[in-house]
Design a protein around this motif. Structure first.
Motif, PDB file in Angstrom:
ATOM      1  N   LEU A 164      26.354   3.900 -11.189  1.00 33.42           N
ATOM      2  CA  LEU A 164      26.036   4.631 -12.427  1.00 33.42           C
ATOM      3  C   LEU A 164      26.557   6.062 -12.412  1.00 33.42           C
ATOM      4  CD1 LEU A 164      22.386   3.306 -12.753  1.00 33.42           C
ATOM      5  CD2 LEU A 164      24.319   2.642 -14.183  1.00 33.42           C
ATOM      6  N   MET A 180      29.810   5.244 -14.522  1.00 35.15           N
ATOM      7  CA  MET A 180      29.333   5.294 -15.910  1.00 35.15           C
ATOM      8  C   MET A 180      29.187   6.725 -16.421  1.00 35.15           C
ATOM      9  SD  MET A 180      29.263   2.180 -16.740  1.00 35.15           S
ATOM     10  CE  MET A 180      30.669   2.068 -15.655  1.00 35.15           C
ATOM     11  N   GLU A 181      28.580   7.582 -15.605  1.00 37.70           N
ATOM     12  CA  GLU A 181      28.409   8.975 -16.042  1.00 37.70           C
ATOM     13  C   GLU A 181      29.764   9.654 -16.180  1.00 37.70           C
ATOM     14  OE1 GLU A 181      26.400  13.010 -14.260  1.00 37.70           O
ATOM     15  OE2 GLU A 181      25.208  11.161 -14.184  1.00 37.70           O
ATOM     16  N   VAL A 230      31.501   8.452 -19.587  1.00 31.94           N
ATOM     17  CA  VAL A 230      31.050   9.046 -20.853  1.00 31.94           C
ATOM     18  C   VAL A 230      31.402  10.528 -20.935  1.00 31.94           C
ATOM     19  CG1 VAL A 230      29.218   7.345 -21.246  1.00 31.94           C
ATOM     20  CG2 VAL A 230      28.701   9.422 -19.947  1.00 31.94           C
ATOM     21  N   SER A 270      24.390  12.325 -26.178  1.00 32.86           N
ATOM     22  CA  SER A 270      25.564  11.836 -26.904  1.00 32.86           C
ATOM     23  C   SER A 270      26.135  12.936 -27.795  1.00 32.86           C
ATOM     24  CB  SER A 270      25.184  10.623 -27.759  1.00 32.86           C
ATOM     25  OG  SER A 270      24.191  10.986 -28.701  1.00 32.86           O
ATOM     26  N   THR A 305      32.307  -0.732 -25.102  1.00 31.55           N
ATOM     27  CA  THR A 305      30.970  -1.159 -24.682  1.00 31.55           C
ATOM     28  C   THR A 305      30.995  -2.583 -24.155  1.00 31.55           C
ATOM     29  OG1 THR A 305      29.980   0.270 -26.367  1.00 31.55           O
ATOM     30  CG2 THR A 305      28.568  -1.422 -25.414  1.00 31.55           C
ATOM     31  N   CYS A 321      30.216  -3.864 -20.251  1.00 32.40           N
ATOM     32  CA  CYS A 321      29.077  -4.772 -20.029  1.00 32.40           C
ATOM     33  C   CYS A 321      29.532  -6.150 -19.541  1.00 32.40           C
ATOM     34  CB  CYS A 321      28.249  -4.900 -21.301  1.00 32.40           C
ATOM     35  SG  CYS A 321      27.341  -3.399 -21.727  1.00 32.40           S
ATOM     36  N   LEU A 374      22.444  -0.294 -17.814  1.00 27.61           N
ATOM     37  CA  LEU A 374      23.508  -0.014 -18.779  1.00 27.61           C
ATOM     38  C   LEU A 374      22.971   0.098 -20.214  1.00 27.61           C
ATOM     39  CD1 LEU A 374      26.461  -2.263 -17.556  1.00 27.61           C
ATOM     40  CD2 LEU A 374      26.156   0.191 -17.250  1.00 27.61           C
ATOM     41  N   LEU A 421      23.639   3.448 -21.408  1.00 30.35           N
ATOM     42  CA  LEU A 421      25.038   3.640 -21.781  1.00 30.35           C
ATOM     43  C   LEU A 421      25.285   3.126 -23.202  1.00 30.35           C
ATOM     44  CD1 LEU A 421      28.129   4.147 -20.991  1.00 30.35           C
ATOM     45  CD2 LEU A 421      28.153   1.703 -20.529  1.00 30.35           C
ATOM     46  N   MET A 475      26.575   5.194 -26.470  1.00 30.23           N
ATOM     47  CA  MET A 475      27.737   4.770 -27.245  1.00 30.23           C
ATOM     48  C   MET A 475      27.389   4.661 -28.727  1.00 30.23           C
ATOM     49  SD  MET A 475      30.323   4.358 -25.118  1.00 30.23           S
ATOM     50  CE  MET A 475      31.512   3.150 -25.672  1.00 30.23           C
TER      51      MET A 475
END
Length: 604
Positions: free
Chosen positions: A391, A395-396, A399, A415, A437, A441, A453, A456, A460
């Motif tokens: 993550l 993921m971080e 974004v 966001s 997305t 996923c 997620l 996330l 999004m």
């Protein structure tokens, strides 16, 4: 004469039945007309089919005459691959990766070579290899880890320095010659390896590595790294050793103690003694689940490779892992002229996370018990492999890099709108968010922390809403109300069948774990499908699909995307009505499509 599809199947079957067999006289199969129609069918639908190399040759203009010229050049030995056109694509770290774009003629010939190489080598490739192979993917490699790495103590994360750029041509051709006893076939591959590249109209020779962007590059890389697979298999046979006993002495001792208490409990009639024995039994069972059950004196080595990334699992000591790493380093240098990175080839305890194909991989140490469907109480998670979404690292970073979110004053992600896509249509904005997305996923659906997620997906959606709100100069609530669709919101658009909507991707819709294909330890013989070739049939019909002319020379007119056609010209209407990116036309019609004058001498 047998079709080439039958020959390819026969080669594949022969390779599977005789693993050490050799294949002579392959070059003659390159002179068969039908295999080039199959190669064109494989390539014309790709987006790069209309991309030019160093010349104007693309998928447009393919036909019998085109094939004849290739076969004549191959037959006379005069075929010379052209240098690739070098361009660059951005990498995640901000650097650029070089990409070579070959001439379409070279793509066709390379794909024909690929089909024969695949028929020969696919049946003998290791079951532990997953990169660039039919019916295999990152997910099959990861699934193999979840099935085969349970109970492992150590991970060795393999990293080869610049693998594909440093493949030694001499070694590669030598490996091919061991299996393919046809110098003309092997020499043709050598010509592709040495073709070089053009960058800003300056020619540069290639002295190592597989052709950048070439069709045969993946299969050649797998042939090269198959030697590594074989070496690890040899190490495994030498290293593996069964445990001295099935269970630990402590576990067996505690189980016998529990059995003694159970026998006493059956014989006792006194209620007070029964209650004491039941209490004692519960205490012993509680102690039992805290004792390691499996005897860990066994030695085991397991291995998975995807392209040039590999992961080795070892049951043994850290010193033994160091020895395995040293042996592989020496082998790669001496046999394949490649270098194993000391810094990036890490030895990690399985309680910590190793990194493979974008996942964090570890082995659980968990003493929680669970009742199985048959009533047996068991520690179902202990020593089982766990795949995790990284993550923080992935993921971080994603974004933040994409401008989807920023770190707020409280240190949490918030966001934000994306200026880069404000000029896009509403439908394009939502579609771009949905594509990203769903891609993330779908890739991480195997992870045990997949539920994380959800945040996330939330980021999004609200980044998308803020982008639409900024574009329309409205608030988020006004955007939701403007595009309200039932309990959610969606962008309406028109299709040929009427009005429909594109909704934003929701976590509930993405949280479905599909059944993944798993390849067990038995060697899998991949039987590629070489089906009916409709393009060949259309060309051999000898009729122009535009004007109806017969008994002349025919070519395929090719467009990259149907949606780019405006439907004004006759040929555009014909392609749109047929819903095809190809149109078999006579040379006269083909000249007119491209706005060139045509006369009878053009056929000469």
């Amino acid at each position: 004469m047998n079709p080439t599809t039958a020959i390819l199947k026969r080669i594949s079957r022969s390779s599977a039945d005789h693993k050490d067999g050799v294949f002579p006289r392959l070059y003659r199969y390159l002179l068969r007309e039908d295999v080039y129609y199959t190669a064109y069918k494989n390539l014309y639908a790709n987006q790069g089919a209309a991309t030019k190399g160093i010349d104007d040759d693309t998928a447009d203009g393919f036909g019998k005459e085109y094939i004849t010229k290739i076969i004549d050049a191959l037959s006379s030995g005069n075929y010379e691959p052209k240098p690739v056109r070098r361009t660059y694509i951005p990498k995640k770290n901000g650097k650029q990766r070089p990409l070579g774009i070959p001439s379409f003629r070279d793509k066709i010939v390379q794909d024909v070579i690929r089909m024969y190489l695949e028929a020969i080598y696919e049946p003998i490739f290791s079951n532990r290899s997953h990169g660039f192979r039919p019916d295999r993917s990152c997910h099959t490699a990861l699934t193999q880890i979840t099935k085969g790495f349970n109970g492992i103590k150590w991970f060795i994360e393999g990293d080869i320095k610049g693998c594909f750029d440093n493949i030694d041509h001499k070694v590669l051709l030598s490996l091919l010659s061991e299996k393919i006893k046809d110098s003309r076939f092997v020499n043709l591959i050598g010509k592709f390896l040495k073709a070089g590249y053009m960058e800003q109209w300056k020619y540069s020779a290639t002295y190592s590595g597989t052709p950048q962007g070439g069709i045969i590059s993946p299969i050649l890389a797998n042939i090269y790294l198959h030697e590594l697979d074989r070496k690890v298999e040899e190490l495994k046979k030498e290293f593996d050793r069964p445990a001295n006993r099935y269970q630990t002495v402590e576990y067996d001792s505690k189980r016998r103690e529990i059995e003694r208490v159970r026998r006493k409990l059956k014989k006792t009639t006194d209620d007070a003694k029964k209650a004491a024995l039941v209490t004692e039994l519960k205490r012993l069972k509680g102690e039992l689940v805290k004792i390691p059950a499996k005897d860990e004196s066994d030695k085991k080595l397991v291995y998975v490779r995807y392209a040039d990334d590999f992961l080795i699992g070892v049951n043994g000591t850290k010193e033994e892992c160091q020895q395995i790493k040293s042996l592989l380093k020496v082998f790669l240098v001496n046999r394949l002229k490649l270098e194993l990175s000391d810094e990036k080839t890490k030895i990690t305890h399985s309680a910590d996370c190793a990194h493979f194909l974008g996942f964090d991989v570890r082995v659980r140490r968990n003493s929680e018990v669970k009742r199985r469907s048959d009533g047996v109480i068991q520690r179902t998670l202990n020593n089982m492999v766990e795949l995790l979404v990284p993550l923080k690292e992935k993921m971080e970073r994603f974004v933040l890099d994409k401008g989807i979110a920023v770190v707020g004053k409280d240190g949490k992600l918030q966001s934000q709108h994306r200026n880069a896509i404000l000029r896009n249509t509403d439908l394009e904005i939502v579609d771009s968010y949905n594509a990203q997305t769903r891609g993330i996923c779908n890739y991480y659906r195997m992870a045990s922390n997949f539920g994380k997620l959800k945040f996330l997906v939330y980021l999004m959606e609200y980044s998308c809403l803020k982008t639409l709100a900024r574009k329309h100069q409205m608030s988020i609530s006004q955007i939701i109300e403007k595009f309200r669709f039932g309990k959610t919101w969606a962008i309406p658009y028109e299709t040929k069948l009427g009005k429909t909507q594109m909704a934003i991707a929701r976590f509930a819709d993405l949280n479905s774990k599909k059944k993944l294909k798993y390849f067990d330890d038995v060697d899998v013989i991949v039987k590629p499908y070489y089906g009916f070739n409709e393009l060949e049939k259309r060309l051999k019909a000898n009729k122009c699909e535009l004007c109806g002319a017969e008994n002349t020379t025919f070519e395929i007119h090719h467009v990259n995307k149907l949606k780019n056609l405006k439907g004004k010209a006759t040929w555009e209407k014909a392609m749109i009505s047929r819903k095809r990116k190809t149109l078999v036309v006579c040379k006269k019609c083909h000249y007119q499509i491209h706005g060139r004058s045509f006369n009878n001498t053009s056929l000469a």
